[in-house]
Enzyme design. Structure first.
Site, PDB file in Angstrom:
ATOM      1  N   GLU A   1     -27.630 -14.315 -34.533  1.00  0.00           N
ATOM      2  CA  GLU A   1     -27.448 -13.364 -33.209  1.00  0.00           C
ATOM      3  C   GLU A   1     -28.744 -12.544 -33.170  1.00  0.00           C
ATOM      4  O   GLU A   1     -28.923 -11.927 -31.922  1.00  0.00           O
ATOM      5  CB  GLU A   1     -26.485 -12.154 -33.442  1.00  0.00           C
ATOM      6  CG  GLU A   1     -24.914 -13.189 -33.026  1.00  0.00           C
ATOM      7  CD  GLU A   1     -24.386 -13.817 -33.837  1.00  0.00           C
ATOM      8  OE1 GLU A   1     -24.763 -13.758 -35.327  1.00  0.00           O
ATOM      9  OE2 GLU A   1     -23.127 -14.517 -34.165  1.00  0.00           O
TER      10      GLU A   1
ATOM     11  N   HIS B   1     -12.637  -8.278 -34.814  1.00  0.00           N
ATOM     12  CA  HIS B   1     -12.506  -8.902 -33.607  1.00  0.00           C
ATOM     13  C   HIS B   1     -10.848  -8.338 -33.284  1.00  0.00           C
ATOM     14  O   HIS B   1     -11.757  -8.706 -31.534  1.00  0.00           O
ATOM     15  CB  HIS B   1     -12.021 -10.325 -33.988  1.00  0.00           C
ATOM     16  CG  HIS B   1     -12.460 -12.174 -34.184  1.00  0.00           C
ATOM     17  ND1 HIS B   1     -12.654 -11.722 -35.871  1.00  0.00           N
ATOM     18  CD2 HIS B   1     -12.619 -12.495 -33.766  1.00  0.00           C
ATOM     19  CE1 HIS B   1     -13.795 -12.398 -36.067  1.00  0.00           C
ATOM     20  NE2 HIS B   1     -13.340 -13.388 -34.495  1.00  0.00           N
TER      21      HIS B   1
ATOM     22  N   PHE C   1     -19.196  -9.170 -33.143  1.00  0.00           N
ATOM     23  CA  PHE C   1     -20.322 -10.082 -33.158  1.00  0.00           C
ATOM     24  C   PHE C   1     -21.988  -8.612 -33.051  1.00  0.00           C
ATOM     25  O   PHE C   1     -22.212  -8.947 -33.178  1.00  0.00           O
ATOM     26  CB  PHE C   1     -20.299 -11.274 -33.052  1.00  0.00           C
ATOM     27  CG  PHE C   1     -19.087 -11.840 -33.179  1.00  0.00           C
ATOM     28  CD1 PHE C   1     -18.445 -11.302 -34.686  1.00  0.00           C
ATOM     29  CD2 PHE C   1     -19.339 -13.489 -32.751  1.00  0.00           C
ATOM     30  CE1 PHE C   1     -17.367 -11.941 -34.705  1.00  0.00           C
ATOM     31  CE2 PHE C   1     -17.914 -13.871 -33.378  1.00  0.00           C
ATOM     32  CZ  PHE C   1     -17.324 -13.439 -34.043  1.00  0.00           C
TER      33      PHE C   1
END
Lengths: 342, 320
Positions: B58, B127, B84
């Site tokens: 990332e 999530h 994320f």
């Protein structure tokens, strides 16, 4: 000291430097040294704001790596000596950086950052207070260089401490996946703030990492500015030719404490005078001067002239910074105008 | 007018902007295959130098956009899931978002951060989290959160054309929601709210999925209460005028924010209303947020999320 990590790709004939180039390296080294000493003097005298990380002993890698870059090449310089050797070698006029570091409106960041630099017209976009932060945007600069397709490259410089970050792994990974035109210069002075390299990294050489990414790498004596420049020219040529990234590890030293005002410790014990004296024997300016004297490129007269010019350049920069108005006004009536681009 | 899904609307925004500006490219993890259908088939249309898959890296993924944006490109970074983005928080929030001011306004950073966010699929905290407050807390980045396919397309196009970092989240529960989207080109500007339903008794301010919930409640209560639903569409820039205009009519406010209540966007918005429009209020303000706990996975998540029943209760409290 010099050894090749990837025998197949890392070795080859040395790039030949012209006499002019050799003198440029010496001159830039002397200039970097004068600016470094100026900053140490000024911060101790309360004439420089924020902090300063003295560069003494470790100036040659930046000068060697940046003296022959093109103006349009992208550069993320190392924070040691606040990148002054890197930046002046790239052609940047350091008076605008000194003005920033004294909180003036004429500073390269308009007095907003104290120690950040920003010279986009020279491919130096900025910096971050987070060590190792440059590894991330380097991927983007490398990507844009590749997309632009005109041989532009990115030079990313970092110390041994910064190379321990996860950002280094991700950057190496993507640069090699995408074969980006990036040269990584690791300026390994063996010390983070106080911590020894061997306590923070399991192998002696950071260049060992390159093997895992299939990246060519070379280790050079970072006290030999000519050796750094020769290795860089080869690495840059590799990157410009579209062959992907290249890693140079320059073994250098740090003579002062990490930051001016901090104790000079290794682990938690003060460094001895003998230890420091030993490091001083490997002074990059002396090594370069001796070589150029032997080759007949330098004379005492030229040495004195280069010294005098560097002294004058620093004095001019100081005068510019000191005479500039303090940046202490912020128009908060429309904050968004300051924070967002139009 | 034709109807398409929200995710297809975002895909159309990508296609249109990539066709008109060759500096626009997409970068993310497994986007060539189309982990979400907003990127399906784009690699065939634009090639893999404009639809770039990265490893699960990332910091370098954002870095690839941050660096390229400084050099005149207009990248869109697809984080897949909003949670994320925390992995690269420094790269997004301290570096990309604040580069412009910190470096004297010398270089702009035109990039888009996007991700599917939101709870409802029983996926647990990483999530399900909607991290817009974290982004809003860092001046330098704009934040949009659409509720309809029309807004999603128009906002994404504006985000790509903006000269600043813009974060546009879209709600997973709205991904396949259909709505009217014209064939011809249009933009939805950042910073312009949309009154999705007019009313006179109470104002409900919401974004994303909660707009749909508020509209549902407003329809159900039609015979008893006249509810005005203001869809902010973007939280930075914030269209405060739209809120005060609505309060002038209703004098009552419910804020619905799908985020943890503590230090969330609702708290910020309510503070602004108290500061700027206190005299317009005839009742204490109500807020419906996620309870101050990690979002559970499984069937437990329903307890902590905003939902139509909670919104209805809040409306009844402010008109009582």
């Amino acid at each position: 000291m010099k050894k090749s990590i990837d025998a197949k790709k890392g070795k080859g004939p040395k790039a030949k430097l012209s006499n002019d180039q050799l003198l440029t390296l010496y001159r830039n080294l002397v200039r970097a040294d004068h600016f470094d000493k100026c900053y140490v003097r000024r911060i101790q005298a309360g004439q420089l704001i924020s902090f300063y990380h003295a560069g003494e002993g470790g100036l040659a890698p930046g000068v060697g790596a940046c003296s022959f870059l093109r103006k349009e090449d992208i550069l993320w310089p190392h924070h040691r000596a606040h990148a002054q050797g890197h930046m002046l070698s790239k052609g940047i006029d350091l008076k605008y950086y000194l003005a920033e570091h004294t909180g003036k409106t004429t500073g390269c960041c308009k007095g907003r950052s104290s120690y950040h630099w920003s010279f986009p017209e020279y491919g130096v976009f900025g910096t971050s207070g987070c060590i190792g932060a440059g590894f991330s945007p380097t991927v983007g600069w490398g990507l844009a260089c590749k997309k632009n397709g005109d041989g532009q490259i990115t030079m990313m410089c970092c110390g041994d401490g910064g190379s321990n970050r996860g950002t280094a792994h991700e950057s190496f990974l993507m640069a090699n996946n995408w074969k980006l035109p990036i040269v990584y210069l690791i300026e390994n002075n063996g010390l983070a703030i106080f911590s020894k390299h061997e306590d923070m990294h399991p192998t002696k050489d950071i260049a060992d990492l390159a093997k895992g990414y299939g990246m060519p790498a070379v280790i050079v004596d970072g006290q030999d500015v000519i050796a750094v420049a020769e290795a860089t020219l080869k690495a840059v040529e590799h990157a410009r030719a579209g062959k992907g990234p290249y890693l140079i590890e320059a073994k250098t030293v740090r003579i002062q404490a990490h930051g001016v005002g901090l104790p000079d410790l290794v682990d938690y014990t003060p460094r001895s005078k003998e230890e420091i004296d030993e490091l001083r024997e490997r002074d990059a300016i002396l090594i370069c001067r001796e070589r150029l004297l032997t080759e007949g490129l330098l004379s005492q007269e030229l040495i004195d002239q280069i010294e005098a010019e560097a002294t004058q350049e620093v004095a001019d920069a100081e005068r510019f910074a000191d005479e500039s108005p303090v940046a202490d006004q912020l128009d908060l009536s429309d904050i968004n105008k300051l924070v967002y681009a139009e | 007018m034709r109807e398409i899904t929200l995710i297809e609307a975002i895909r159309e925004a990508y296609i249109e902007e990539m066709q008109v500006d060759e500096k626009v490219f997409l970068v993310g993890q497994d986007i060539r295959g189309g982990n979400f259908p907003n990127t399906t088939g784009l690699v065939e249309m634009f090639g893999d130098d404009r639809v770039l898959d990265t490893p699960i890296s990332e910091t370098a993924m954002v870095g690839s956009a941050f660096g390229a944006a400084q050099m005149g490109y207009r990248p869109v970074v697809d984080f897949m899931s909003g949670g994320f983005a925390y992995v690269a928080a420094c790269e997004v929030l301290l570096q990309s978002a604040q580069h412009y001011f910190q470096h004297g306004g010398n270089v702009s950073v035109p990039l888009v951060i996007t991700a599917g966010v939101g709870a409802g699929l029983k996926l647990a905290n990483e999530h399900s989290v909607t991290p817009h407050a974290m982004f809003l807390h860092h001046p330098g980045i704009k934040v949009a959160f659409p509720s309809t396919p029309y807004d999603a397309k128009g906002l994404m196009k504006s985000a790509i054309r903006d000269n600043n970092p813009v974060c546009m989240f879209w709600h997973l529960a709205l991904m396949m929601e259909k709505g009217q989207v014209p064939e011809e080109e249009y933009l939805v500007p950042l910073g312009v709210a949309d009154v999705k339903r007019e009313g006179t008794d109470v104002t409900v301010v919401a974004t994303g999925l909660q707009v749909k919930h508020a509209l549902e409640v407003a329809a159900n209560l039609e015979s008893e209460v006249s509810v005005e639903v203001v869809d902010l569409r973007s939280m930075e820039p914030l269209d405060y005028e739209a809120i005060s205009r609505s309060l002038e009519k209703t004098n009552r406010l419910v804020v619905v924010d799908e985020d943890t209540e503590r230090c969330g966007f609702a708290a910020e918005l309510i503070a602004q209303v108290v500061d700027k429009s206190f005299d317009l209020l005839d009742a204490p303000i109500e807020r419906i947020c996620i309870d101050n706990m990690p979002i559970p996975g499984g069937y437990l998540e329903a307890h902590v999320l905003p939902n139509p029943a909670k919104i209805e209760t809040a409306i009844r409290r402010v008109i009582a």
